[in-house]
Write a protein that holds these residues in place. Structure first.
Motif, PDB file in Angstrom:
ATOM      1  N   ALA A 101      -1.108   7.042   3.239  1.00 30.28           N
ATOM      2  CA  ALA A 101      -0.357   8.081   3.957  1.00 30.28           C
ATOM      3  C   ALA A 101      -0.149   7.720   5.426  1.00 30.28           C
ATOM      4  CB  ALA A 101      -1.096   9.414   3.849  1.00 30.28           C
ATOM      5  N   LEU A 103       1.016  12.641   0.118  1.00 31.61           N
ATOM      6  CA  LEU A 103      -0.107  11.767  -0.209  1.00 31.61           C
ATOM      7  C   LEU A 103      -1.435  12.274   0.355  1.00 31.61           C
ATOM      8  CD1 LEU A 103       1.656   8.345   0.416  1.00 31.61           C
ATOM      9  CD2 LEU A 103       0.907   9.240  -1.804  1.00 31.61           C
ATOM     10  N   GLN A 138       0.838  -1.203   0.000  1.00 33.17           N
ATOM     11  CA  GLN A 138       0.000   0.000   0.000  1.00 33.17           C
ATOM     12  C   GLN A 138       0.871   1.250   0.000  1.00 33.17           C
ATOM     13  OE1 GLN A 138      -3.074  -0.369  -0.954  1.00 33.17           O
ATOM     14  NE2 GLN A 138      -4.222   0.267   0.861  1.00 33.17           N
ATOM     15  N   ARG A 164       0.571   4.047  -1.290  1.00 36.27           N
ATOM     16  CA  ARG A 164      -0.118   5.331  -1.270  1.00 36.27           C
ATOM     17  C   ARG A 164      -0.942   5.539  -0.001  1.00 36.27           C
ATOM     18  NH1 ARG A 164       0.341   8.284  -5.386  1.00 36.27           N
ATOM     19  NH2 ARG A 164      -1.500   9.535  -4.832  1.00 36.27           N
ATOM     20  N   GLU A 212       6.521  12.363   2.744  1.00 36.42           N
ATOM     21  CA  GLU A 212       5.738  11.526   1.847  1.00 36.42           C
ATOM     22  C   GLU A 212       4.293  11.422   2.323  1.00 36.42           C
ATOM     23  OE1 GLU A 212       4.975   8.877  -1.434  1.00 36.42           O
ATOM     24  OE2 GLU A 212       6.314  10.562  -0.976  1.00 36.42           O
ATOM     25  N   SER A 213       4.083  11.329   3.622  1.00 40.69           N
ATOM     26  CA  SER A 213       2.708  11.244   4.136  1.00 40.69           C
ATOM     27  C   SER A 213       1.938  12.512   3.810  1.00 40.69           C
ATOM     28  CB  SER A 213       2.719  11.003   5.649  1.00 40.69           C
ATOM     29  OG  SER A 213       3.107  12.151   6.374  1.00 40.69           O
TER      30      SER A 213
END
Length: 292
Positions: A226, A255, A222, A224, A251-252
């Motif tokens: 977040a 997303l 998973q 994507r 990155e979180s």
């Protein structure tokens, strides 16, 4: 005042339990315990399938140390909802330290719930297991959850309960072993709440590296999600792996740019790194998105 309005509403046929709860609190504050109790009993009678109603009534008896009276009242209320009344009796006994009696009631109520596939089985099982734990009957407590799993209840939930139980008696090796087994069964594409629970338990066991390893595995399925990146970033920050934590939290936010708590975590990390301008920018970007 409030008392007058609440009484008028009840006389007009309003059966909202909140009205009875308010009146009970007022009467209790005025030391009119008899009236306070009467309102709580009427609340249960009006809402016999509402767990909160039984909860407030049980708290009244516990608060005033009126266990025997409470047992009598709940016994009389069994005709309204047998399971909730018996559960309340058991919880009264448990709070009073009468654990063997509580176990007997919890066991009978659990048998009925399992047979009827009722929704209160896991709640009763938790109370039953806790009574066994307080008597240092750990095998019996574990067995309660084994029975729940055999009955087809949420197997992962029962495993979590067993792990909590083992941690409670400081059997950390067994808890860790069971937790790794459970982590391997988790579907990262499913309910994220379960992954959060597992990560939380790894953290409580001071196994942050293990938690990160599992997050890495779940992220491959998973990428994507977040929440997974955010959890990974928090753990990395706790391990003082600041650069890796920053990348994970960035990155979180990439997303889920509208997620305020994730932005706050990223801003806090920037502040810890003395990157105050970056922290401010992260928060300003959230403000620019407008109300969500």
């Amino acid at each position: 005042g409030v008392t007058f309005v609440s009484r008028l509403a009840i006389e007009a046929g309003d059966r909202d339990g909140l009205l009875r709860l308010i009146l009970s609190a007022i009467e209790e504050r005025n030391n009119n315990r008899k009236e306070a109790l009467a309102h709580l009993i009427e609340m249960v009678k009006a809402e016999p399938d509402t767990t909160e109603a039984y909860h407030y009534l049980r708290l009244f008896f516990t608060r005033h140390r009126q266990v025997e009276q409470g047992l009598t009242v709940f016994k009389q209320l069994e005709s309204r909802n047998r399971t909730l009344a018996r559960l309340s009796q058991g919880e009264l006994l448990q709070a009073d330290g009468r654990l063997e009696e509580a176990i007997s009631l919890f066991q009978a109520a659990l048998n009925e719930q399992i047979e009827q596939e009722g929704p209160l089985a896991i709640t009763i099982a938790a109370d039953l297991a806790e009574s066994h734990r307080q008597l240092s009957q750990i095998d019996e407590a574990m067995g309660v959850y084994e029975r729940m799993a055999e009955a087809g209840r949420d197997n992962q939930l029962t495993q979590l309960a067993q792990i909590e139980l083992l941690m409670g008696v400081e059997n950390y090796d067994a808890a860790r072993s069971r937790l790794e087994k459970l982590a391997a069964e988790i579907d990262p594409t499913g309910n994220h709440t379960r992954t959060q629970e597992v990560i939380g338990l790894f953290t409580r066991l001071a196994e942050r590296d293990l938690a990160i390893n599992w997050l890495d595995k779940w992220i491959t399925y998973q990428p994507r999600m977040a929440e997974l990146h955010s959890a990974r970033g928090v753990l990395l920050a706790q391990l003082n792996r600041s650069d890796a934590a920053l990348a994970a939290l960035q990155e979180s936010v990439r997303l889920a740019p509208e997620n305020a708590p994730m932005r706050k975590l990223l801003a806090q990390l920037h502040e810890r790194r003395y990157e105050f301008a970056n922290a401010e920018q992260v928060l300003l970007q959230r403000a620019s998105l407008g109300p969500q």
